[in-house]
Motif scaffolding. Structure first.
Motif, PDB file in Angstrom:
ATOM      1  N   ALA A 199     -23.466  59.552  -6.891  1.00 44.89           N
ATOM      2  CA  ALA A 199     -22.911  58.664  -5.864  1.00 44.89           C
ATOM      3  C   ALA A 199     -23.563  58.957  -4.516  1.00 44.89           C
ATOM      4  CB  ALA A 199     -21.400  58.837  -5.780  1.00 44.89           C
ATOM      5  N   ALA A 200     -23.704  60.245  -4.201  1.00 45.29           N
ATOM      6  CA  ALA A 200     -24.356  60.630  -2.939  1.00 45.29           C
ATOM      7  C   ALA A 200     -25.816  60.206  -2.937  1.00 45.29           C
ATOM      8  CB  ALA A 200     -24.237  62.139  -2.748  1.00 45.29           C
ATOM      9  N   ARG A 201     -26.482  60.392  -4.074  1.00 45.82           N
ATOM     10  CA  ARG A 201     -27.890  60.006  -4.165  1.00 45.82           C
ATOM     11  C   ARG A 201     -28.048  58.496  -3.987  1.00 45.82           C
ATOM     12  NH1 ARG A 201     -32.034  61.239  -9.219  1.00 45.82           N
ATOM     13  NH2 ARG A 201     -33.533  59.625  -8.715  1.00 45.82           N
ATOM     14  N   LEU A 202     -27.147  57.738  -4.587  1.00 51.59           N
ATOM     15  CA  LEU A 202     -27.212  56.281  -4.470  1.00 51.59           C
ATOM     16  C   LEU A 202     -26.947  55.829  -3.042  1.00 51.59           C
ATOM     17  CD1 LEU A 202     -27.428  53.481  -5.756  1.00 51.59           C
ATOM     18  CD2 LEU A 202     -25.011  53.645  -6.376  1.00 51.59           C
ATOM     19  N   ALA A 203     -25.948  56.427  -2.394  1.00 49.18           N
ATOM     20  CA  ALA A 203     -25.558  56.012  -1.039  1.00 49.18           C
ATOM     21  C   ALA A 203     -26.686  56.245  -0.043  1.00 49.18           C
ATOM     22  CB  ALA A 203     -24.308  56.767  -0.610  1.00 49.18           C
ATOM     23  N   PHE A 204     -27.467  57.311  -0.222  1.00 45.36           N
ATOM     24  CA  PHE A 204     -28.524  57.642   0.736  1.00 45.36           C
ATOM     25  C   PHE A 204     -29.908  57.195   0.297  1.00 45.36           C
ATOM     26  CE2 PHE A 204     -25.191  60.802   1.665  1.00 45.36           C
ATOM     27  CZ  PHE A 204     -25.022  60.554   3.021  1.00 45.36           C
ATOM     28  N   SER A 205     -29.959  56.488  -0.837  1.00 50.15           N
ATOM     29  CA  SER A 205     -31.258  56.011  -1.330  1.00 50.15           C
ATOM     30  C   SER A 205     -31.745  54.838  -0.508  1.00 50.15           C
ATOM     31  CB  SER A 205     -31.148  55.614  -2.798  1.00 50.15           C
ATOM     32  OG  SER A 205     -30.301  54.478  -2.946  1.00 50.15           O
ATOM     33  N   ARG A 206     -33.068  54.623  -0.542  1.00 42.96           N
ATOM     34  CA  ARG A 206     -33.677  53.492   0.149  1.00 42.96           C
ATOM     35  C   ARG A 206     -34.400  52.634  -0.859  1.00 42.96           C
ATOM     36  NH1 ARG A 206     -36.432  56.129   5.617  1.00 42.96           N
ATOM     37  NH2 ARG A 206     -34.495  56.983   6.491  1.00 42.96           N
ATOM     38  N   ARG A 207     -34.513  51.358  -0.531  1.00 41.34           N
ATOM     39  CA  ARG A 207     -35.233  50.427  -1.419  1.00 41.34           C
ATOM     40  C   ARG A 207     -36.703  50.746  -1.465  1.00 41.34           C
ATOM     41  NH1 ARG A 207     -33.817  44.329  -0.118  1.00 41.34           N
ATOM     42  NH2 ARG A 207     -35.628  44.137  -1.430  1.00 41.34           N
TER      43      ARG A 207
END
Length: 207
Positions: free
Chosen positions: A199-207
């Motif tokens: 969840a943390a990885r997804l929230a801070f990911s960029r396109r």
């Protein structure tokens, strides 16, 4: 190339963990193997995989269109997905299950366990929600969401089918093992922790 391999390895690890965690699919395969037989259980396992593929197709085409059309909509989806994974993870950590029931049904034997497997996944919106929230973070930047989504779903299906075959081949000992409270609580808490990390990885990911 390294980003591609990292994505594949990380997803494969997560998919193995999620597959091993007892859930509705595990219950269906174990129950069918114990009550109906190996042939019917194998049909159910194939149906479960087909249901994943149906959801994967829906996510692949929808996600690809969303990314192409609107960055804002994609960000909203990303944060909603992260919130959903966080909610699942927190619940698993704070309220791990104490038992995993493999129900014995008195229903008459069915000749179409493949269809039961398909419907079991296709009619479960949680599968679609999970795919939408989970898959995007494993698509490397600059790669086709359509191709990668189908590829990741294929990996998940393969792992799931292999696990189903193991379940079918050792129904009684594995069913007994999965009923142990310590095992269930440990698996739920471990999976909950992994969900929070993703969840943390997804929230801070960029396109």
């Amino acid at each position: 190339m390294s980003s591609v391999m990292d994505a594949l390895m990380t997803f494969s690890f997560a998919a193995v963990l999620l597959t091993l965690t007892p859930g509705l699919d595990t219950a269906l395969v174990l129950r069918t193997a114990a009550v109906e037989g190996r042939k019917q259980a194998t049909q159910a396992a194939l149906g479960i995989g087909a249901g994943c593929l149906i959801w994967g197709a829906a996510v692949a085409f929808g996600l690809g269109a969303l990314i192409a059309v609107s960055e804002l909509a994609y960000d909203i989806l990303k944060y909603c997905g992260a919130a959903y994974l966080s909610w699942l993870g927190i619940n698993m950590l704070l309220k791990p299950r104490k038992q995993f029931a493999i129900t014995e049904s008195s229903d008459k034997p069915s000749s179409n366990w493949f269809l039961k497997g398909v419907l079991g996944n296709t009619l479960n919106p949680k599968v679609g929600i999970f795919y939408v929230s989970f898959l995007p973070q494993f698509i490397p930047p600059g790669h086709s969401p359509l191709v990668w989504t189908f590829g990741l779903v294929a990996i998940h299906m393969t792992i799931g089918f292999i696990w189903s075959m193991i379940l079918i081949g050792a129904t009684r000992p594995l069913a007994s093992f999965l009923r142990k409270e310590k095992v269930i609580r440990w698996m739920d808490r471990t999976t909950g922790t992994i969900f929070l990390l993703f969840a943390a990885r997804l929230a801070f990911s960029r396109r």
